[in-house]
Write a protein that holds these residues in place. Sequence first.
Motif, PDB file in Angstrom:
ATOM      1  N   ALA A  61      40.781  89.320 -27.330  1.00 45.49           N
ATOM      2  CA  ALA A  61      41.184  89.937 -28.456  1.00 45.49           C
ATOM      3  C   ALA A  61      41.025  91.496 -28.337  1.00 45.49           C
ATOM      4  CB  ALA A  61      40.254  89.431 -29.834  1.00 45.49           C
ATOM      5  N   GLY A  62      40.673  91.991 -27.409  1.00 49.75           N
ATOM      6  CA  GLY A  62      40.686  93.422 -27.309  1.00 49.75           C
ATOM      7  C   GLY A  62      39.589  94.353 -28.323  1.00 49.75           C
ATOM      8  N   LEU A  63      38.535  93.628 -28.621  1.00 47.33           N
ATOM      9  CA  LEU A  63      37.851  94.186 -29.357  1.00 47.33           C
ATOM     10  C   LEU A  63      36.558  94.887 -28.591  1.00 47.33           C
ATOM     11  CD1 LEU A  63      37.359  91.673 -32.154  1.00 47.33           C
ATOM     12  CD2 LEU A  63      38.607  93.616 -32.299  1.00 47.33           C
ATOM     13  N   VAL A  64      36.366  94.521 -27.407  1.00 53.74           N
ATOM     14  CA  VAL A  64      35.437  94.937 -26.609  1.00 53.74           C
ATOM     15  C   VAL A  64      35.838  95.289 -25.046  1.00 53.74           C
ATOM     16  CG1 VAL A  64      33.578  93.887 -27.753  1.00 53.74           C
ATOM     17  CG2 VAL A  64      34.518  92.862 -25.808  1.00 53.74           C
ATOM     18  N   LEU A  65      35.262  96.090 -24.537  1.00 52.07           N
ATOM     19  CA  LEU A  65      35.800  96.449 -23.066  1.00 52.07           C
ATOM     20  C   LEU A  65      34.682  95.994 -22.182  1.00 52.07           C
ATOM     21  CD1 LEU A  65      37.518  99.896 -23.918  1.00 52.07           C
ATOM     22  CD2 LEU A  65      38.662  97.657 -23.516  1.00 52.07           C
ATOM     23  N   VAL A  66      34.896  95.797 -20.822  1.00 52.58           N
ATOM     24  CA  VAL A  66      33.891  95.692 -19.786  1.00 52.58           C
ATOM     25  C   VAL A  66      34.091  96.336 -18.632  1.00 52.58           C
ATOM     26  CG1 VAL A  66      35.446  93.581 -19.091  1.00 52.58           C
ATOM     27  CG2 VAL A  66      32.906  93.321 -18.673  1.00 52.58           C
ATOM     28  N   ALA A  67      33.047  96.552 -18.114  1.00 51.41           N
ATOM     29  CA  ALA A  67      33.064  97.175 -16.886  1.00 51.41           C
ATOM     30  C   ALA A  67      31.763  96.831 -15.943  1.00 51.41           C
ATOM     31  CB  ALA A  67      32.985  98.819 -16.989  1.00 51.41           C
ATOM     32  N   ARG A  68      32.080  96.772 -14.785  1.00 53.96           N
ATOM     33  CA  ARG A  68      31.021  95.956 -13.862  1.00 53.96           C
ATOM     34  C   ARG A  68      30.190  97.175 -13.471  1.00 53.96           C
ATOM     35  NH1 ARG A  68      31.736  91.157 -10.958  1.00 53.96           N
ATOM     36  NH2 ARG A  68      29.757  90.622 -11.558  1.00 53.96           N
ATOM     37  N   GLY A  70      27.351  97.123 -10.739  1.00 49.55           N
ATOM     38  CA  GLY A  70      26.408  96.448  -9.632  1.00 49.55           C
ATOM     39  C   GLY A  70      26.805  94.932  -9.950  1.00 49.55           C
ATOM     40  N   THR A  71      25.705  94.054 -10.206  1.00 49.02           N
ATOM     41  CA  THR A  71      25.802  92.700 -10.648  1.00 49.02           C
ATOM     42  C   THR A  71      25.868  92.605 -11.982  1.00 49.02           C
ATOM     43  OG1 THR A  71      23.468  92.295 -10.736  1.00 49.02           O
ATOM     44  CG2 THR A  71      24.496  91.905  -8.603  1.00 49.02           C
ATOM     45  N   THR A  72      25.962  93.454 -12.797  1.00 47.32           N
ATOM     46  CA  THR A  72      25.651  93.335 -14.213  1.00 47.32           C
ATOM     47  C   THR A  72      26.876  93.727 -14.986  1.00 47.32           C
ATOM     48  OG1 THR A  72      25.178  95.529 -15.266  1.00 47.32           O
ATOM     49  CG2 THR A  72      23.427  93.860 -14.181  1.00 47.32           C
ATOM     50  N   LEU A  73      27.465  93.125 -15.736  1.00 42.00           N
ATOM     51  CA  LEU A  73      28.710  93.441 -16.507  1.00 42.00           C
ATOM     52  C   LEU A  73      28.372  94.133 -18.081  1.00 42.00           C
ATOM     53  CD1 LEU A  73      31.139  90.288 -15.873  1.00 42.00           C
ATOM     54  CD2 LEU A  73      31.365  92.723 -14.875  1.00 42.00           C
ATOM     55  N   ARG A  74      28.843  95.267 -18.184  1.00 44.82           N
ATOM     56  CA  ARG A  74      28.628  95.926 -19.314  1.00 44.82           C
ATOM     57  C   ARG A  74      29.675  96.109 -20.302  1.00 44.82           C
ATOM     58  NH1 ARG A  74      24.348  99.530 -19.702  1.00 44.82           N
ATOM     59  NH2 ARG A  74      23.088  99.857 -18.066  1.00 44.82           N
ATOM     60  N   TYR A  75      29.512  95.553 -21.498  1.00 47.42           N
ATOM     61  CA  TYR A  75      30.236  95.177 -22.430  1.00 47.42           C
ATOM     62  C   TYR A  75      30.068  96.385 -23.552  1.00 47.42           C
ATOM     63  CZ  TYR A  75      31.772  90.726 -20.966  1.00 47.42           C
ATOM     64  OH  TYR A  75      32.123  89.734 -20.142  1.00 47.42           O
ATOM     65  N   ALA A  77      32.078  98.302 -27.115  1.00 47.19           N
ATOM     66  CA  ALA A  77      33.202  98.307 -28.304  1.00 47.19           C
ATOM     67  C   ALA A  77      34.315  99.102 -28.021  1.00 47.19           C
ATOM     68  CB  ALA A  77      32.552  98.711 -29.597  1.00 47.19           C
ATOM     69  N   ASP A  78      35.530  98.730 -28.361  1.00 43.96           N
ATOM     70  CA  ASP A  78      36.720  99.523 -28.134  1.00 43.96           C
ATOM     71  C   ASP A  78      36.941 100.194 -29.709  1.00 43.96           C
ATOM     72  OD1 ASP A  78      39.390 100.486 -28.197  1.00 43.96           O
ATOM     73  OD2 ASP A  78      39.842  98.995 -26.836  1.00 43.96           O
ATOM     74  N   PHE A  79      36.176 101.200 -29.855  1.00 45.66           N
ATOM     75  CA  PHE A  79      36.371 101.775 -31.411  1.00 45.66           C
ATOM     76  C   PHE A  79      37.652 102.037 -31.905  1.00 45.66           C
ATOM     77  CE2 PHE A  79      32.015 102.550 -29.868  1.00 45.66           C
ATOM     78  CZ  PHE A  79      31.370 102.224 -30.942  1.00 45.66           C
ATOM     79  N   GLY A  80      38.710 102.310 -31.094  1.00 44.43           N
ATOM     80  CA  GLY A  80      39.908 102.494 -31.309  1.00 44.43           C
ATOM     81  C   GLY A  80      40.566 101.253 -32.191  1.00 44.43           C
ATOM     82  N   VAL A  81      40.266 100.279 -31.355  1.00 37.61           N
ATOM     83  CA  VAL A  81      40.936  99.078 -31.657  1.00 37.61           C
ATOM     84  C   VAL A  81      40.324  98.558 -33.232  1.00 37.61           C
ATOM     85  CG1 VAL A  81      41.087  96.475 -31.352  1.00 37.61           C
ATOM     86  CG2 VAL A  81      41.922  98.212 -29.693  1.00 37.61           C
ATOM     87  N   LEU A  82      38.882  98.800 -33.306  1.00 39.42           N
ATOM     88  CA  LEU A  82      38.331  98.624 -34.350  1.00 39.42           C
ATOM     89  C   LEU A  82      38.544  98.966 -35.486  1.00 39.42           C
ATOM     90  CD1 LEU A  82      34.875  97.853 -32.680  1.00 39.42           C
ATOM     91  CD2 LEU A  82      36.119  95.991 -33.874  1.00 39.42           C
ATOM     92  N   HIS A  83      38.592 100.559 -35.432  1.00 48.08           N
ATOM     93  CA  HIS A  83      38.980 101.335 -36.463  1.00 48.08           C
ATOM     94  C   HIS A  83      40.432 100.987 -36.870  1.00 48.08           C
ATOM     95  CE1 HIS A  83      40.801 104.968 -38.339  1.00 48.08           C
ATOM     96  NE2 HIS A  83      39.579 105.211 -38.592  1.00 48.08           N
ATOM     97  N   ALA A  84      41.639 100.728 -35.837  1.00 47.03           N
ATOM     98  CA  ALA A  84      42.726 100.509 -36.303  1.00 47.03           C
ATOM     99  C   ALA A  84      42.791  99.041 -37.172  1.00 47.03           C
ATOM    100  CB  ALA A  84      43.729 100.160 -35.054  1.00 47.03           C
ATOM    101  N   LEU A  85      42.176  97.989 -36.798  1.00 47.46           N
ATOM    102  CA  LEU A  85      42.121  96.722 -37.513  1.00 47.46           C
ATOM    103  C   LEU A  85      41.589  96.989 -38.855  1.00 47.46           C
ATOM    104  CD1 LEU A  85      42.078  93.711 -37.458  1.00 47.46           C
ATOM    105  CD2 LEU A  85      39.754  93.769 -36.467  1.00 47.46           C
ATOM    106  N   THR A  86      40.336  97.938 -39.036  1.00 44.14           N
ATOM    107  CA  THR A  86      39.651  98.013 -40.322  1.00 44.14           C
ATOM    108  C   THR A  86      40.786  98.958 -40.955  1.00 44.14           C
ATOM    109  OG1 THR A  86      37.480  98.404 -39.258  1.00 44.14           O
ATOM    110  CG2 THR A  86      37.690  99.254 -41.545  1.00 44.14           C
ATOM    111  N   GLU A  87      41.423  99.723 -40.570  1.00 41.30           N
ATOM    112  CA  GLU A  87      42.646 100.499 -41.220  1.00 41.30           C
ATOM    113  C   GLU A  87      43.462  99.614 -41.779  1.00 41.30           C
ATOM    114  OE1 GLU A  87      43.221 104.014 -42.696  1.00 41.30           O
ATOM    115  OE2 GLU A  87      41.489 103.301 -41.616  1.00 41.30           O
ATOM    116  N   TYR A  88      44.005  98.786 -40.859  1.00 43.78           N
ATOM    117  CA  TYR A  88      45.002  97.789 -41.118  1.00 43.78           C
ATOM    118  C   TYR A  88      44.531  96.915 -42.332  1.00 43.78           C
ATOM    119  CZ  TYR A  88      48.628  94.100 -40.745  1.00 43.78           C
ATOM    120  OH  TYR A  88      49.503  93.035 -40.982  1.00 43.78           O
ATOM    121  N   LEU A  89      43.538  96.333 -42.197  1.00 41.84           N
ATOM    122  CA  LEU A  89      42.978  95.274 -43.083  1.00 41.84           C
ATOM    123  C   LEU A  89      43.050  96.344 -44.580  1.00 41.84           C
ATOM    124  CD1 LEU A  89      41.712  92.720 -44.299  1.00 41.84           C
ATOM    125  CD2 LEU A  89      39.433  93.689 -43.277  1.00 41.84           C
ATOM    126  N   TRP A  90      42.432  97.192 -44.722  1.00 41.41           N
ATOM    127  CA  TRP A  90      42.361  97.867 -45.878  1.00 41.41           C
ATOM    128  C   TRP A  90      43.647  98.361 -46.467  1.00 41.41           C
ATOM    129  CZ3 TRP A  90      39.347  98.763 -49.799  1.00 41.41           C
ATOM    130  CH2 TRP A  90      39.638  99.918 -50.570  1.00 41.41           C
TER     131      TRP A  90
END
Lengths: 113, 113
Positions: A61-68, A70-75, A77-90
């Motif tokens: 959905a594009g709400l979170v970003l992921v980056a490897r 080592g062996t772990t994946l770090r997730y 938030a994509d704040f830009g997308v979240l902000h845009a969504l909130t804005e759109y909703l409002w």
Amino acid sequence: MTGQLQQAAGRLKALGHPVRLSILRRVVQGPEAGTPAGELQTRLDIPASTLSHHLATLSDAGLVLVAREGTTLRYRADFGVLHALTEYLWQDCCSGGTEPKPEPDPSPCCRRD
Amino acid sequence: MTGQLQQAAGRLKALGHPVRLSILRRVVQGPEAGTPAGELQTRLDIPASTLSHHLATLSDAGLVLVAREGTTLRYRADFGVLHALTEYLWQDCCSGGTEPKPEPDPSPCCRRD
DNA sequence: GGCATAATTCTAAAATTGTCGAAATATTAT
DNA sequence: ATAATATTTCGACAATTTTAGAATTATGCC
């Protein structure tokens, strides 16, 4: 040509699940570099495969970003997308229809002088 | 005892469908007294039973209110609930986590970026 | 290479959701 | 009471979602 409404609906749908909303909360409150999936799994106490599925949903959905790292994946938030969504909703659901005046009135809270 | 997160997830889920988001838009932009279901049906061009189902979903989620007027049912947005939901989403998913800057009025309408 | 750790993908099931025609309900008018 | 209109509820089916154990991939270390 996925319309804006379609995209917003898809993102809201992704948020519309208790576990995924919990995940997002954790991720948002976690370190800026991202929260390891394993840590989310421990905190939320759900099977890894289930968590992974939900993370994929949020990621698709594009709400979170992921980056490897080592062996772990770090997730994180994509704040830009979240902000845009909130804005759109409002804009789309509240201020858009309540008053005939879209935004001409400078309400006290928005004044910059 | 339905937690706030559960409730928000339920409401976001209700919004997470293109047809329902379209319905809400129409309702919001319609008259304050509410928009007749029949008018929504004409505008959106979907079967009445399908529309009714979606309206029930929105209504059950508490996002819209309904009032009878003769044989017609007028649906209108619950502004308070929508605002609270938007507020929750923003607080919980954006400013709530990484908060290095205190915002006196967190309302999205007052954003400055 | 072999081993351990982290996370995903596979597979399958149960549960929910979306759709819409047909039938039922509610209201008003004749 | 009958008819007409507006809308919902019923019933049934296809499609999607949710869940989680098992198998698999990816990486780092010895």
